[in-house]
Design an enzyme around this catalytic site. Structure first.
Site, PDB file in Angstrom:
ATOM      1  CG  ASN A  63      77.315  81.118  -1.916  1.00 49.42           C
ATOM      2  OD1 ASN A  63      78.256  80.342  -2.031  1.00 49.42           O
ATOM      3  ND2 ASN A  63      77.190  82.214  -2.655  1.00 49.42           N
ATOM      4  CB  CYS A  72      81.876  75.623  -5.711  1.00 46.66           C
ATOM      5  SG  CYS A  72      82.179  74.742  -4.171  1.00 46.66           S
ATOM      6  N   GLY A  73      85.410  75.327  -6.335  1.00 42.62           N
ATOM      7  CA  GLY A  73      86.468  74.390  -6.705  1.00 42.62           C
ATOM      8  C   GLY A  73      86.365  73.050  -6.007  1.00 42.62           C
ATOM      9  CG  ASN A  74      87.609  72.266  -1.949  1.00 43.07           C
ATOM     10  OD1 ASN A  74      88.544  71.674  -2.460  1.00 43.07           O
ATOM     11  ND2 ASN A  74      87.776  73.129  -0.954  1.00 43.07           N
ATOM     12  CG  ASN A 158      84.424  82.355  -6.887  1.00 42.80           C
ATOM     13  OD1 ASN A 158      85.647  82.358  -6.960  1.00 42.80           O
ATOM     14  ND2 ASN A 158      83.766  81.416  -6.254  1.00 42.80           N
ATOM     15  CG  ASN A 191      84.871  84.025  -2.235  1.00 46.24           C
ATOM     16  OD1 ASN A 191      84.234  83.225  -1.576  1.00 46.24           O
ATOM     17  ND2 ASN A 191      84.565  84.298  -3.501  1.00 46.24           N
ATOM     18  NE  ARG A 210      80.521  85.569  -4.468  1.00 45.63           N
ATOM     19  CZ  ARG A 210      80.486  85.641  -5.801  1.00 45.63           C
ATOM     20  NH1 ARG A 210      80.373  86.817  -6.395  1.00 45.63           N
ATOM     21  NH2 ARG A 210      80.576  84.558  -6.542  1.00 45.63           N
ATOM     22  CB  CYS A 218      87.488  78.397   0.012  1.00 47.58           C
ATOM     23  SG  CYS A 218      86.827  79.225  -1.456  1.00 47.58           S
ATOM     24  CB  THR A 220      87.603  79.517  -6.045  1.00 46.92           C
ATOM     25  OG1 THR A 220      86.756  79.913  -4.957  1.00 46.92           O
ATOM     26  CG2 THR A 220      86.852  78.603  -6.990  1.00 46.92           C
TER      27      THR A 220
END
Length: 274
Positions: A63, A72-74, A158, A191, A210, A218, A220
């Site tokens: 982060n 981190c999905g993207n 997460n 988050n 987060r 985001c 996720t």
């Protein structure tokens, strides 16, 4: 130290990507924070691509505050696009922690990633105490000081907390986000998402991430919001999650596996001197 890196984003959720497969570029926490700083390079997360014995590559996420991120999905979608171009194949597998995430480059240039099965048990989110994760009893106030009590807790790699509200613009996410992120209920922080229902299959959201703060998108959080919106009928659901710069399509199959589909940016090469 001078080295080359890549810059990509998914709907404005942006990343500096450092390829460690050929050359080990090890950065300190302070150096990661500096690279993520908008006054220097600037990004929501920094991503390491590493060699993997079990997948096309392994990913590590950091982060903008220098802390590690479990998912981190993207970012996963962006690296999947990058590797699909590099290897000239449509299907990419990426090791993220203990999970192997499979992605596919679609004919329209979008990337679909299977995120996995969501977790809704209080220990798995995790929470510091045994609560009903469908209603955490958290309190937030809008700009008129009107209180909303609730919050749905979900882990999709997460921890996330989602509040459904009538109008997301009535809330100051910059104020509420840090309070929820660092609430004592979340030992690993969380988050925070505000979601506004447009219709049964379409939600507009704002996300406080987060360790990164306010973000344009985001992945996720989109997954967690879609799960929260379909808790009673999760299987075979399809939900559009709208951010300021576009939408992610979240589909949940008959096995409760989350599929996230959306666009990614072009790949930009950058030089970093730190």
């Amino acid at each position: 130290m001078e080295f080359k890196a890549l810059k990509m984003d998914g709907l404005g959720n942006d990343f500096v990507i450092i390829d460690q497969r050929q050359k080990n570029i090890a950065l300190s926490k302070d150096q990661i924070i500096k690279i993520c700083d908008r006054d220097f390079i600037g990004c929501d997360q920094l991503i390491y691509i590493k060699n993997s014995d079990n997948a096309d590559a392994e990913l590590e996420f950091y982060n903008s505050d220098g802390s590690g991120s479990d998912a981190c999905g993207n970012g996963t979608r962006c690296v999947a696009y990058l590797l699909s171009k590099e290897k000239n194949i449509k299907n990419i597998s990426l090791q993220v922690g203990s999970k192997q995430l499979n992605s596919k480059l679609l004919d329209d240039g979008q990337v679909e990633t299977i995120i996995g099965v969501p977790k809704t048990d209080w220990k798995e989110i995790p929470l510091s105490e045994n609560l009903d994760t469908k209603n955490l009893g958290l309190s937030i106030k809008d700009n008129n000081n009107k209180e909303t009590v609730g919050g749905i807790g979900i882990n999709v790699g997460n921890p996330h907390t989602i509040f459904f509200v009538n109008e997301i613009e009535n809330f100051s996410i910059e104020k509420i986000g840090p309070e929820i992120e660092n609430h004592k209920l979340f030992p690993e922080r969380c988050n925070f998402t505000l979601a506004q229902k447009i219709n049964k299959n379409h939600y507009r959201v704002k996300v406080w991430e987060r360790g990164a703060g306010l973000t344009k998108a985001c992945g996720t959080a989109a997954c967690a919001t879609a799960v929260a919106a379909n808790l009673e009928n999760l299987e075979n659901s399809r939900t559009e999650i709208e951010f300021s710069l576009g939408k992610l399509i979240i589909s949940i199959d008959e096995n409760k596996q989350i599929h996230m589909k959306g666009p990614v940016s072009t790949i930009k090469e950058i030089d970093i001197n730190i």
